[in-house]
Design an enzyme around this catalytic site. Structure first.
Site, short mmCIF file in Angstrom:
data_model
loop_
_atom_site.label_atom_id
_atom_site.label_comp_id
_atom_site.label_asym_id
_atom_site.label_seq_id
_atom_site.Cartn_x
_atom_site.Cartn_y
_atom_site.Cartn_z
N SER A 1 -24.07 -9.28 60.66
CA SER A 1 -23.38 -9.69 59.43
C SER A 1 -24.43 -9.87 58.35
O SER A 1 -25.63 -10.05 58.65
CB SER A 1 -22.66 -11.02 59.67
OG SER A 1 -22.23 -11.60 58.45
N TYR B 1 -21.36 -19.13 63.43
CA TYR B 1 -21.29 -17.68 63.24
C TYR B 1 -22.61 -17.14 62.68
O TYR B 1 -23.17 -16.17 63.18
CB TYR B 1 -20.13 -17.37 62.29
CG TYR B 1 -19.92 -15.91 61.97
CD1 TYR B 1 -19.13 -15.11 62.79
CD2 TYR B 1 -20.48 -15.33 60.84
CE1 TYR B 1 -18.90 -13.77 62.48
CE2 TYR B 1 -20.26 -13.99 60.52
CZ TYR B 1 -19.47 -13.23 61.35
OH TYR B 1 -19.26 -11.89 61.05
#
Length: 277
Positions: free
Chosen positions: A144, A159
């Site tokens: 990401s 995350y």
């Protein structure tokens, strides 16, 4: 890898979101795509979508947290297709949008079990098959933009930590496999329209407790003003990076300033350390 036609690709987490976008793009390039997902119906639906567009798709059920499930998936794929040339270890989850203090231990365990160990286990399961196709072989992991820079405007600490780990793992993997002719890329998408938190809640094992599932959750840390990219736009970006054997696969060039800011601050700390010495 340059000529993808007729080659075999495996994409995990391909039943929805970014994984689906990658799978559809690979199918349009003439690859035989094993669409792997924890939800068998979703995997079959995306495989059928690839077929409807003139490609070849195989729906495969897999749980990336389970070595046994991954081994069975690899065996099934190798029985139905000739080898594996491309592995996209894409499956991921987002357990909570909240400050770190609000993340539970179960949130952390669920996140790391998929976003870190799921990638490690997936690569371990398919690396022998990829080695048999080297140098015509490549691995793409999905991290990401949140694996390159943290942003308090996106309070997804577990995350972000998991995606930092994914980037580090991918860097080591690229260095180790380079001599074998196997390329490695890490996808670091910015804002991508998806139902990531919804699917994360749906697939979350009872052992990790329940979570609330908002209708929409962004993928990665980002400035709020950045427009969400569609998942289908991500696939061609990944293909371009595979062909060029680029390591960082980036979707939002406008996020450069965030990453630059992080590294500028790091270099300033080196200067501070040098001055103190």
């Amino acid at each position: 890898m340059d000529d993808l036609r007729g080659r075999v690709a495996v994409v995990t987490g391909a039943g929805s979101g970014i994984g689906r976008g990658i799978a559809l793009a690979l199918g349009s390039e003439g690859m035989i795509v094993a669409v792997a997902d924890i939800q068998p119906a979703n995997a079959e639906a995306v495989a059928a979508e690839i077929e409807s567009r003139g490609g070849q798709g195989l729906g495969i059920a897999v749980d990336v947290t389970s070595p046994r499930s991954l081994a069975a998936a690899a065996e099934e794929i190798l029985a139905r297709a000739e080898g594996v040339n491309l592995l996209c270890a894409n499956a991921g989850v987002l357990a909570r949008i909240a400050p770190l203090a609000a993340h539970t231990v179960e949130d952390w365990e669920y996140t790391l079990s998929v976003n870190v160990m799921g990638v490690v286990k997936t690569v371990a399961a398919f690396l022998p098959a990829l080695r048999q196709r080297a140098p015509d072989a490549h691995i793409v992991t999905t991290a990401s933009l949140g694996g390159l820079v943290s942003d308090v405007r996106a309070p997804i600490g577990a995350y972000v930590a998991s995606k930092y780990a994914c980037v580090g793992y991918s860097e080591m993997l690229r260095a180790e496999l380079e001599g074998e002719g196997i390329g490695v890329s890490v996808l670091c998408p910015g804002v991508v329209a998806s139902n990531l938190m919804g699917t994360s809640a749906e697939n979350r094992p009872d052992a990790f407790g329940k979570q609330t599932a908002p209708q929409f959750a962004p993928s990665g840390a980002h400035p709020p003003a950045v427009k969400a990219m569609s998942a289908e736009e991500v696939g061609p970006i990944v293909i371009r990076a595979i062909r060029a054997n680029r390591f960082h696969v980036l979707t939002h060039p406008q996020a450069r300033r965030l990453v630059k800011g992080r590294f500028d601050a790091m270099l300033e700390d080196f200067e501070f350390a040098a001055a103190a010495g």
